[in-house]
Design a protein around this motif. Structure first.
Motif, PDB file in Angstrom:
ATOM      1  N   HIS A 102       0.663  -1.279   0.065  1.00  0.00           N
ATOM      2  CA  HIS A 102       0.090  -0.161  -0.082  1.00  0.00           C
ATOM      3  C   HIS A 102       0.767   1.281  -0.089  1.00  0.00           C
ATOM      4  CE1 HIS A 102      -3.664  -2.125   0.405  1.00  0.00           C
ATOM      5  NE2 HIS A 102      -3.159  -2.790   1.488  1.00  0.00           N
ATOM      6  N   GLY A 103       2.377   1.415   0.452  1.00  0.00           N
ATOM      7  CA  GLY A 103       2.923   2.525   0.192  1.00  0.00           C
ATOM      8  C   GLY A 103       2.929   2.975   1.815  1.00  0.00           C
ATOM      9  N   ARG A 104       1.981   3.086   2.170  1.00  0.00           N
ATOM     10  CA  ARG A 104       1.798   3.474   3.946  1.00  0.00           C
ATOM     11  C   ARG A 104       0.900   3.092   4.505  1.00  0.00           C
ATOM     12  NH1 ARG A 104       0.238   9.788   3.522  1.00  0.00           N
ATOM     13  NH2 ARG A 104       0.127   9.370   5.802  1.00  0.00           N
ATOM     14  N   ILE A 105       0.962   2.649   5.739  1.00  0.00           N
ATOM     15  CA  ILE A 105      -0.089   2.099   6.870  1.00  0.00           C
ATOM     16  C   ILE A 105      -0.115   2.891   8.099  1.00  0.00           C
ATOM     17  CG2 ILE A 105       0.085  -0.060   5.880  1.00  0.00           C
ATOM     18  CD1 ILE A 105       1.661  -0.991   8.375  1.00  0.00           C
ATOM     19  N   LYS A 106      -1.169   2.891   8.876  1.00  0.00           N
ATOM     20  CA  LYS A 106      -1.065   3.531  10.276  1.00  0.00           C
ATOM     21  C   LYS A 106      -1.037   2.307  11.285  1.00  0.00           C
ATOM     22  CE  LYS A 106      -4.113   6.585  12.814  1.00  0.00           C
ATOM     23  NZ  LYS A 106      -5.232   7.253  12.817  1.00  0.00           N
ATOM     24  N   ALA A 109       3.251   3.608  17.174  1.00  0.00           N
ATOM     25  CA  ALA A 109       4.690   4.116  16.966  1.00  0.00           C
ATOM     26  C   ALA A 109       5.702   3.161  16.973  1.00  0.00           C
ATOM     27  CB  ALA A 109       4.727   5.336  17.732  1.00  0.00           C
ATOM     28  N   VAL A 110       5.366   2.078  18.129  1.00  0.00           N
ATOM     29  CA  VAL A 110       6.468   1.208  18.413  1.00  0.00           C
ATOM     30  C   VAL A 110       6.538  -0.040  17.214  1.00  0.00           C
ATOM     31  CG1 VAL A 110       7.379  -0.480  19.912  1.00  0.00           C
ATOM     32  CG2 VAL A 110       6.309   1.514  20.891  1.00  0.00           C
ATOM     33  N   ARG A 111       5.388  -0.274  16.776  1.00  0.00           N
ATOM     34  CA  ARG A 111       5.303  -1.218  15.524  1.00  0.00           C
ATOM     35  C   ARG A 111       6.119  -0.635  14.474  1.00  0.00           C
ATOM     36  NH1 ARG A 111      -0.524  -4.172  15.933  1.00  0.00           N
ATOM     37  NH2 ARG A 111       0.163  -5.127  18.366  1.00  0.00           N
ATOM     38  N   ALA A 112       5.717   0.372  14.176  1.00  0.00           N
ATOM     39  CA  ALA A 112       6.290   1.346  12.862  1.00  0.00           C
ATOM     40  C   ALA A 112       7.836   1.476  12.927  1.00  0.00           C
ATOM     41  CB  ALA A 112       5.691   2.351  12.810  1.00  0.00           C
ATOM     42  N   LYS A 113       8.289   1.900  14.151  1.00  0.00           N
ATOM     43  CA  LYS A 113      10.014   1.903  14.265  1.00  0.00           C
ATOM     44  C   LYS A 113      10.542   0.174  14.241  1.00  0.00           C
ATOM     45  CE  LYS A 113       9.700   6.121  17.073  1.00  0.00           C
ATOM     46  NZ  LYS A 113       9.981   6.604  18.297  1.00  0.00           N
ATOM     47  N   GLY A 176      -9.172   4.748  21.964  1.00  0.00           N
ATOM     48  CA  GLY A 176      -9.740   3.585  22.887  1.00  0.00           C
ATOM     49  C   GLY A 176      -8.650   3.763  24.026  1.00  0.00           C
ATOM     50  N   ASP A 177      -7.198   3.255  24.066  1.00  0.00           N
ATOM     51  CA  ASP A 177      -6.186   2.968  24.820  1.00  0.00           C
ATOM     52  C   ASP A 177      -5.212   4.269  24.844  1.00  0.00           C
ATOM     53  OD1 ASP A 177      -5.099   2.237  22.471  1.00  0.00           O
ATOM     54  OD2 ASP A 177      -4.277   0.712  23.066  1.00  0.00           O
ATOM     55  N   ASN A 178      -5.328   5.237  24.294  1.00  0.00           N
ATOM     56  CA  ASN A 178      -4.384   6.397  24.113  1.00  0.00           C
ATOM     57  C   ASN A 178      -2.912   5.806  23.861  1.00  0.00           C
ATOM     58  OD1 ASN A 178      -4.070   9.134  24.447  1.00  0.00           O
ATOM     59  ND2 ASN A 178      -3.238   9.010  26.323  1.00  0.00           N
ATOM     60  N   ALA A 179      -2.843   4.837  22.826  1.00  0.00           N
ATOM     61  CA  ALA A 179      -1.560   4.297  22.285  1.00  0.00           C
ATOM     62  C   ALA A 179      -1.059   5.249  21.226  1.00  0.00           C
ATOM     63  CB  ALA A 179      -1.654   3.101  21.743  1.00  0.00           C
ATOM     64  N   LYS A 180       0.429   5.700  21.382  1.00  0.00           N
ATOM     65  CA  LYS A 180       1.049   6.546  20.385  1.00  0.00           C
ATOM     66  C   LYS A 180       0.806   5.733  19.139  1.00  0.00           C
ATOM     67  CE  LYS A 180       4.234   8.369  23.902  1.00  0.00           C
ATOM     68  NZ  LYS A 180       5.462   8.322  24.157  1.00  0.00           N
ATOM     69  N   MET A 181       0.358   6.674  18.181  1.00  0.00           N
ATOM     70  CA  MET A 181       0.089   5.999  16.681  1.00  0.00           C
ATOM     71  C   MET A 181       1.156   6.618  15.798  1.00  0.00           C
ATOM     72  SD  MET A 181      -1.955   3.688  17.341  1.00  0.00           S
ATOM     73  CE  MET A 181      -2.822   3.292  15.757  1.00  0.00           C
ATOM     74  N   ALA A 182       1.412   6.092  14.757  1.00  0.00           N
ATOM     75  CA  ALA A 182       2.293   6.789  13.648  1.00  0.00           C
ATOM     76  C   ALA A 182       1.947   6.097  12.181  1.00  0.00           C
ATOM     77  CB  ALA A 182       3.684   6.237  13.796  1.00  0.00           C
ATOM     78  N   VAL A 183       2.170   6.903  11.305  1.00  0.00           N
ATOM     79  CA  VAL A 183       2.050   6.427   9.901  1.00  0.00           C
ATOM     80  C   VAL A 183       3.516   6.249   9.397  1.00  0.00           C
ATOM     81  CG1 VAL A 183       1.613   7.112   7.382  1.00  0.00           C
ATOM     82  CG2 VAL A 183      -0.093   7.740   9.522  1.00  0.00           C
ATOM     83  N   ILE A 184       3.469   4.943   8.993  1.00  0.00           N
ATOM     84  CA  ILE A 184       4.998   4.628   8.308  1.00  0.00           C
ATOM     85  C   ILE A 184       4.833   4.483   6.568  1.00  0.00           C
ATOM     86  CG2 ILE A 184       4.581   2.274   8.833  1.00  0.00           C
ATOM     87  CD1 ILE A 184       7.693   2.036   9.025  1.00  0.00           C
ATOM     88  N   GLU A 185       5.421   5.073   5.777  1.00  0.00           N
ATOM     89  CA  GLU A 185       5.264   5.437   4.500  1.00  0.00           C
ATOM     90  C   GLU A 185       6.624   5.094   3.626  1.00  0.00           C
ATOM     91  OE1 GLU A 185       3.463   8.981   3.779  1.00  0.00           O
ATOM     92  OE2 GLU A 185       5.349  10.138   4.379  1.00  0.00           O
TER      93      GLU A 185
END
Length: 187
Positions: A102-106, A109-113, A176-185
């Motif tokens: 897809h080129g980018r997913i949401k 943040a920990v999983r993205a890194k 829901g749980d206030n987890a830090k989110m990120a977009v990795i592209e």
């Protein structure tokens, strides 16, 4: 109150000649506590560990799970992601496949890194383009057609770039749980 120790016998007597039950219980508890301190298999309370006791096997299994000692993970740079090794590998493979598709997913943040390293490695393999690199990529990415598309597009898209093929952008925390989110592209 008189305390008599005669020939290994301990007795407590009141003024009127009758033993006091509270005193007898107290003295007996002192003797039991003193004897258990010097018993075989016990550990001094100064070390901070508990005294070993005989437990049933089911209780022993539960006890070992709850009090397992884990060392600190200083300088260990592999993110555990709260999963066992097999689940962690499957998660990273799935995320890598979806980022390339897809080129980018949401994601968090920990999983993205954590997945950034694997995506960069797959792009490096695509730039190399030889048979061994293709087989390595096929062993990691779930979709065979996606690997072939990556190996066609990567040399011209990332030919002059020497690494840094992904970008992680932080976004708003999850509701829901206030987890830090990120977009990795892909860059």
């Amino acid at each position: 109150l008189r305390l008599l120790i005669d020939k290994g016998e301990l007795s407590c007597w009141h003024k009127n000649g009758t033993p006091t039950m509270k005193i007898v219980a107290f003295v007996c508890s002192l003797l039991v506590a003193g004897a258990s301190t010097f018993s075989v298999g016990s550990v001094s309370s100064f070390t901070g560990t508990h005294i070993s006791t005989v437990m049933e096997p089911a209780a022993r299994a539960h006890h070992s799970k709850s009090s397992s000692l884990e060392m600190m993970r200083h300088r260990k740079r592999v993110p555990k992601l709260g999963k066992p090794a097999d689940q962690r590998k499957a998660l990273l493979r799935a995320l890598t496949t979806e980022i390339i598709r897809h080129g980018r997913i949401k994601t968090t943040a920990v999983r993205a890194k954590a997945v950034r390293k694997h995506v960069d490695h797959m792009v490096e393999l695509g730039k190399r383009g030889d048979l061994h690199a293709r087989r390595q990529a096929l062993g990691w990415i779930y979709d065979k057609d996606l690997v072939h598309a990556l190996f066609e597009a990567a040399p011209e898209r990332y030919g002059e770039r020497n690494g840094g093929y992904t970008r992680v952008l932080r976004t708003m925390p999850r509701q829901g749980d206030n987890a830090k989110m990120a977009v990795i592209e892909l860059v």
